[in-house]
Write an enzyme that holds these catalytic residues in place. Sequence first.
Site, short mmCIF file in Angstrom:
data_model
loop_
_atom_site.label_atom_id
_atom_site.label_comp_id
_atom_site.label_asym_id
_atom_site.label_seq_id
_atom_site.Cartn_x
_atom_site.Cartn_y
_atom_site.Cartn_z
N PHE A 135 16.36 -13.03 -40.07
CA PHE A 135 15.71 -12.20 -39.06
C PHE A 135 16.13 -10.74 -39.28
CE2 PHE A 135 16.23 -15.96 -35.88
CZ PHE A 135 15.18 -16.62 -36.48
N GLY A 168 22.43 -11.97 -41.47
CA GLY A 168 21.54 -12.42 -42.53
C GLY A 168 21.95 -11.90 -43.89
N TYR A 218 20.85 -13.24 -38.72
CA TYR A 218 20.20 -12.14 -38.00
C TYR A 218 20.88 -10.83 -38.38
CZ TYR A 218 18.20 -9.72 -33.87
OH TYR A 218 17.53 -8.87 -33.03
N CYS A 219 20.11 -9.87 -38.87
CA CYS A 219 20.60 -8.53 -39.18
C CYS A 219 21.76 -8.61 -40.18
CB CYS A 219 20.99 -7.81 -37.89
SG CYS A 219 21.36 -6.06 -38.09
N LEU A 220 22.93 -8.06 -39.84
CA LEU A 220 24.07 -8.13 -40.75
C LEU A 220 24.45 -9.58 -41.05
CD1 LEU A 220 26.52 -5.42 -39.35
CD2 LEU A 220 24.74 -5.17 -41.05
#
Length: 623
Positions: free
Chosen positions: A382, A358, A354-356
């Site tokens: 994500f 990812g 998720y975000c960083l």
Amino acid sequence: MARKSRQTRSGGETASSLPQRPLAPTTGTPKKEEAHRSAMEANQAASDLSSEDFFQRWDEQVHAAMAKFTAGVSPASIRQAYSDWWWHLLLSPGKQAQLALQMQRSMVRFAQYAAEAASNPQCEPCVEPLAQDDRFEDSEWQQWPFNVIHQGFLLTQQWWQEASTGVPGMTRHHDEVVTFIGRQLLDMVSPANNPWTNPVVMKRTLEQGGRNLLEGAANAQEDIQRFVNHQPPVGAEKFTPGEAVAVTPGKVIYRNQLIELIQYSPTTGKVQKEPLLIIPAWVMKYYILDLSPENSLVRYLVDQGHTVFMVSWKNPGSAERDLGLEDYRELGIMEALEAVNAVVPNQKVHAVGYCLGGTLLSIAAAVMARQEDDRLASLTLFASLTDFEEAGELELFIDDSQVHFLEDAMREQGYLEDWQMKGAFQLLQSNDLIWSRVVREYLMGERMGTFDLMAWSTDGTRMPYRMHSEYLRRLYLANELALGRYRTNDHPVLLGDITLPGFLVATRKDHIAPWRSVYRNQLLLGGDLTFVLTSGGHNAGVVSEPGHKHRVYQIADKPADAPYVGAHTWYEQVPEREGSWWPEWQAWLLEHSSGETTPPSMGNPDKGYAPIEDAPGRYVLER
């Protein structure tokens, strides 16, 4: 087994093995000779501290002190942007004439409107607010003189938008910075934020005899005290992890100096053979994915028969100042993966970022692909960027000057304060996150209700010095990952080496990871991909549980050998569907799983992963 802590070794000869410079002959007693020797050694040590180091340290201390008053924003960066704008505007007589003509037309339109609005409040306005601007929607704003006041403000705002954009010769970054700062300053002086020009506030003040302003002042004082004392905002205490949020049952089965690994308890008699390992961003607490029971993605996955593991990042302090991106990959992802392999042996793992998280997971997956490490079954991202060429409005806060200023600010204490990150995020949506609250809580005297997602957004984390510096310089500024220049262990990280099936999620209103930039992951990753574009923002679009009203999404597959389709064409051609995208992902996970089995044990004491304590653990509680 858990990986042993790494130790640094210093190479070269010891000081005793190096040739020693002879001391000048001295006379006197041994004590005097010893004192003379000590003085000479002190003088030599002082001379070793070059003037360059001294002055550089001086600059760093000054910048660190300044950052406390500027919220980490570099004054030099702002001046560069305005200097660029001013000089290019000065050298553009055509642009000047255009702005002068537009100002003249706006003044004529405003004068005509003001004359007509005095006798006919329902007359046609001379300018309409932007679609997302709801500051002047109340009927009181249509009455004289408030209709004239807010129309004059909107015309000024419109003119400044033209003045700060499209100046020939300006860099795109400086253009965006000047526009953004101008918008912030105008929003600050908006008539909606002034009790003497806001008719809704004036009406409330007359009705309550000024009690709303007294209550608003008390609210402001309480918020200031909480900020100074590093306390959570009013109402956030109702959502303490482990009590109201992050309550999905589980155990912490592994802990190192950077992460805790949570294994969640099964709720079904059978589970999918392949477990899930979720890597959240370290800029936020993991429980965005395990909020209240009704909107917890973790609980949803567990109830669907998945074995779920979650990384909970430590809130770093000065002791973690020298941890870099490579430490985050090794200690955060690879050691977590080793623990998952020990609990669920001989099974591949669905990796989720998720975000960083990812972004880092993509790096780890590419390294594993190069090393022919096939422990991953799939890759889900994500709202994650791997190409930072157009990284959204956060780019406004990132250039060489700004990063250098932040590095000096972080170097002093070893980390970036969480409130500086939150401040940047809030400025991106200042009307919704700052000024609407000022009006409601401080002028109207009403406390806004706090819900789980809002409380989570105030529970920030710090950024360690080295990691944040590497992230900003190597990924944001240099875009090394997308260009194939990012290296680990002296080898380039090539995202095209990742041939895993991938599930990519982007959100339409994302100011942090713009969906078109997330979409470009399809250019870089090498496997069969499914792309989802969902309504909502960076957080609310991901927390999109089934049954959530007014949710829509688009979804389409892209085989590895299929030609790339541009984002605009994709958006126009892929049909929209109502509801949550979670069931789509669940179906995709089943397609890439190999069947059911009995749930694994909680941890594996024989391999060194005995349960330590109940979820949510202790790292998530650190503020």
